[in-house]
Design an enzyme around this catalytic site. Structure first.
Site, PDB file in Angstrom:
ATOM      1  N   CYS A 161       3.880   6.948   2.802  1.00  0.00           N
ATOM      2  CA  CYS A 161       3.291   5.925   3.660  1.00  0.00           C
ATOM      3  C   CYS A 161       3.904   5.904   5.059  1.00  0.00           C
ATOM      4  O   CYS A 161       3.498   5.100   5.903  1.00  0.00           O
ATOM      5  CB  CYS A 161       3.419   4.571   2.987  1.00  0.00           C
ATOM      6  SG  CYS A 161       2.767   4.649   1.312  1.00  0.00           S
ATOM      7  N   HIS A 296       5.385  -2.851   8.747  1.00  0.00           N
ATOM      8  CA  HIS A 296       4.785  -2.085   7.646  1.00  0.00           C
ATOM      9  C   HIS A 296       4.079  -3.081   6.714  1.00  0.00           C
ATOM     10  O   HIS A 296       2.951  -2.847   6.320  1.00  0.00           O
ATOM     11  CB  HIS A 296       5.892  -1.314   6.917  1.00  0.00           C
ATOM     12  CG  HIS A 296       5.386  -0.358   5.891  1.00  0.00           C
ATOM     13  ND1 HIS A 296       4.454   0.613   6.189  1.00  0.00           N
ATOM     14  CD2 HIS A 296       5.668  -0.202   4.558  1.00  0.00           C
ATOM     15  CE1 HIS A 296       4.188   1.320   5.082  1.00  0.00           C
ATOM     16  NE2 HIS A 296       4.913   0.844   4.089  1.00  0.00           N
ATOM     17  N   GLU A 307      11.876  -5.608   4.361  1.00  0.00           N
ATOM     18  CA  GLU A 307      11.553  -5.385   5.776  1.00  0.00           C
ATOM     19  C   GLU A 307      11.936  -6.612   6.604  1.00  0.00           C
ATOM     20  O   GLU A 307      12.479  -6.497   7.707  1.00  0.00           O
ATOM     21  CB  GLU A 307      10.072  -5.053   5.969  1.00  0.00           C
ATOM     22  CG  GLU A 307       9.747  -4.713   7.431  1.00  0.00           C
ATOM     23  CD  GLU A 307       8.312  -4.258   7.655  1.00  0.00           C
ATOM     24  OE1 GLU A 307       7.474  -4.396   6.744  1.00  0.00           O
ATOM     25  OE2 GLU A 307       8.035  -3.749   8.770  1.00  0.00           O
ATOM     26  N   LYS A 326      -1.989  -4.894   7.578  1.00  0.00           N
ATOM     27  CA  LYS A 326      -2.470  -4.526   6.234  1.00  0.00           C
ATOM     28  C   LYS A 326      -3.207  -5.680   5.537  1.00  0.00           C
ATOM     29  O   LYS A 326      -3.851  -5.460   4.521  1.00  0.00           O
ATOM     30  CB  LYS A 326      -1.318  -4.015   5.381  1.00  0.00           C
ATOM     31  CG  LYS A 326      -0.840  -2.634   5.856  1.00  0.00           C
ATOM     32  CD  LYS A 326       0.155  -2.005   4.897  1.00  0.00           C
ATOM     33  CE  LYS A 326       0.630  -0.645   5.376  1.00  0.00           C
ATOM     34  NZ  LYS A 326       1.514  -0.701   6.555  1.00  0.00           N
ATOM     35  N   PHE A 390       7.339   5.696   0.095  1.00  0.00           N
ATOM     36  CA  PHE A 390       7.991   6.010  -1.174  1.00  0.00           C
ATOM     37  C   PHE A 390       8.809   7.283  -0.988  1.00  0.00           C
ATOM     38  O   PHE A 390       8.346   8.246  -0.363  1.00  0.00           O
ATOM     39  CB  PHE A 390       6.944   6.241  -2.274  1.00  0.00           C
ATOM     40  CG  PHE A 390       6.369   4.967  -2.845  1.00  0.00           C
ATOM     41  CD1 PHE A 390       6.868   3.729  -2.508  1.00  0.00           C
ATOM     42  CD2 PHE A 390       5.331   5.027  -3.763  1.00  0.00           C
ATOM     43  CE1 PHE A 390       6.347   2.566  -3.054  1.00  0.00           C
ATOM     44  CE2 PHE A 390       4.796   3.874  -4.315  1.00  0.00           C
ATOM     45  CZ  PHE A 390       5.304   2.639  -3.962  1.00  0.00           C
TER      46      PHE A 390
END
Lengths: 404, 80
Positions: A161, A296, A307, A326, A390
């Site tokens: 990602c 993110h 984060e 997102k 990941f």
């Protein structure tokens, strides 16, 4: 960006060239092309439980034969590259000085999954001779280089990602150091197959409620998206000479590893914090000069908490407005960093920070300033854009306005 | 299946796999010169023809098959 860090210049030696972003191309569930994309980002909610690009028609971007030879992730990437090139206007560049650097999490998974079934059900002699060129992760960068005849560096970064962010960083460094004049850079991902969806669901990373709500107390995972984003990166002098529109300057970037766990972020976001600091050092600025953070923010328990802790560590008590795109976009995996960098460019362009869609109640354990509900005016300063993959791959871009 | 039907079916397979227009699929058309097909395209076309006609074509039989006409004759010879 810095060219090198040496004993005599521990603060870094400035790279000889600046890198401008002069073209934006995006394919996403909320819109294809920068205008529709931006309109979609401004909405306070996106209730759809999926983030598929239902209306994508490859014949708008390539011949029937080319489309049959290209996995859907490759078709998306080609469309985004074409949009970015069209947006940038005539590049007037020697093709030997122009290259491609794309990112993807897995490459042509749709093709691979279909052909695996075919091989088992009907025998290996039914497997298409195009399996390998369609599934390989580098097929998108290769197809884009062929389409535009660009013969400079052509590579693919595969850091889950974080791939889209890393691809832009890697491409920008080639221009900053004088190895290339123009780079098409970004990410493309279509991994929404039944098997991959199950993999994410069974590891409890995917939302069961079907709502992407980053940093919300009720967040329960991400929604997988198919998407592609490509930017035209261009040496600043070259861009100015041809009168190009400049969305932003890639002022710096950071990349590091957690070296901790294959899926979980390092405790308290220590790796992510170092990554942001590396990016600020590369840009030659301090945290005080950051006006906005494009997070993110995946909507998973672990990412959002770590984060937020990383942001707290880097920025201390100073509250910098944070948004995660997102909520609107879902998680485009290897494309995420690229489409979010495009979102950050449009944030400069419109002087507005899009809200974190769907987020209503920020987790009380999260002590950062999350923009929710409606867009907010963009403060002075640079924008940083984070991506974490990941494998413990971290990436941060520092984008600043071109003061010209 | 008469000859016209068989060729129509052959033509449909070729149009689908090679992305050409039906008018381009003539007996004289060369795969490489006229239909822009490389060796991988031919492999995929043969697989499509095998499925469509329920036949089996060995790789060795494709030696020297460079035109639509030659490929069609090969297929037709396998139809009972």
């Amino acid at each position: 960006m810095k060219l090198a860090f040496t004993d005599s210049h521990p603060e870094g030696i400035e790279a000889p060239y600046q890198v401008a972003i002069t073209g934006l191309g995006v394919v996403s569930s909320i819109g294809t092309g920068k205008e529709a994309f931006w309109d979609g980002l401004l909405k306070s909610e996106n209730p759809s439980p999926t983030r598929l690009v239902e209306d994508f028609d490859p014949s708008n971007w390539m011949s029937v034969k080319e489309a049959r030879r290209a996995d859907r992730f490759n078709q998306f990437g080609v469309a985004a590259a074409q949009l970015a090139i069209d947006d940038a206007g005539p590049l007037e560049v020697d093709p030997a000085r122009a290259g491609v650097w794309m990112g993807t999490g897995v490459g042509g998974l749709t093709t691979l999954e279909g052909q695996v079934l075919l091989a088992h059900e009907r025998g290996p002699d039914r497997v298409t001779p195009f399996l390998v060129p369609m599934m390989m992760a580098n097929s998108n960068a290769a197809t884009i280089s062929m389409r535009f005849g660009f013969t400079n560096v052509c590579q693919t970064t595969c850091t889950a990602c974080a791939a889209g962010t890393h691809a832009i960083e890697n491409a920008a460094r080639l221009i900053a150091s004088g190895r290339a004049t123009v780079m098409l850079a970004g990410g493309s991902e279509v991994a929404t197959t039944i098997t991959a969806q199950a993999g994410f669901a069974n590891m409890t990373a995917a939302s069961t409620t079907g709502i992407s709500r980053p940093f919300d107390v009720d967040r329960d995972g991400f929604i997988m998206a198919e998407a592609a984003g490509v930017v035209v990166l261009e040496e600043l002098g070259h861009a100015l000479a041809r009168g190009a529109h400049i969305y932003a300057i890639v002022a710096g970037a950071g990349s590091n590893a957690d070296a901790h766990h294959i899926t979980a972020p390092a405790p308290h976001g220590v790796g992510a914090a170092v990554c942001m600091e590396l990016a600020l050092t590369d840009a030659g600025i301090t945290a005080d000069e950051v006006g906005h953070i494009n997070a993110h923010g995946t909507s998973t328990q672990l990412n959002d908490r770590s984060e937020a802790e990383a942001i707290e560590k880097v920025f201390g008590d100073r509250q910098v407005p944070v948004t995660s795109l997102k909520g609107a976009l879902g998680h485009g995996l290897g494309a995420a960093g690229a489409i979010e960098a495009i979102g950050a460019c449009l944030t400069f362009e419109n002087n507005l920070i899009p809200p974190t869609a769907n987020t209503k109640n920020v987790d009380p354990e999260i002590h950062i300033e999350v923009v929710t509900g409606s867009p907010r005016p963009l403060p002075e300063g640079v924008i940083i854009s984070n991506s974490f993959g990941f494998g413990g791959h971290n990436g941060t871009l520092v984008l600043k306005r071109h003061e010209g | 299946m008469d000859d016209a039907q068989a060729f129509e079916q052959f033509k449909q397979c070729t149009v689908k796999v090679l992305g050409v227009s039906p008018e381009q699929v003539t007996m004289e058309a060369s795969f490489a010169e006229d239909l822009d097909a490389d060796s991988l395209d031919i492999v995929e076309l043969v697989m499509e023809l095998e499925d469509s006609f329920g036949i089996k074509v060995e790789e060795s039989e494709l030696e020297g098959v460079n035109t639509v006409g030659a490929a069609y004759e090969l297929v037709k010879g396998k139809l009972a």
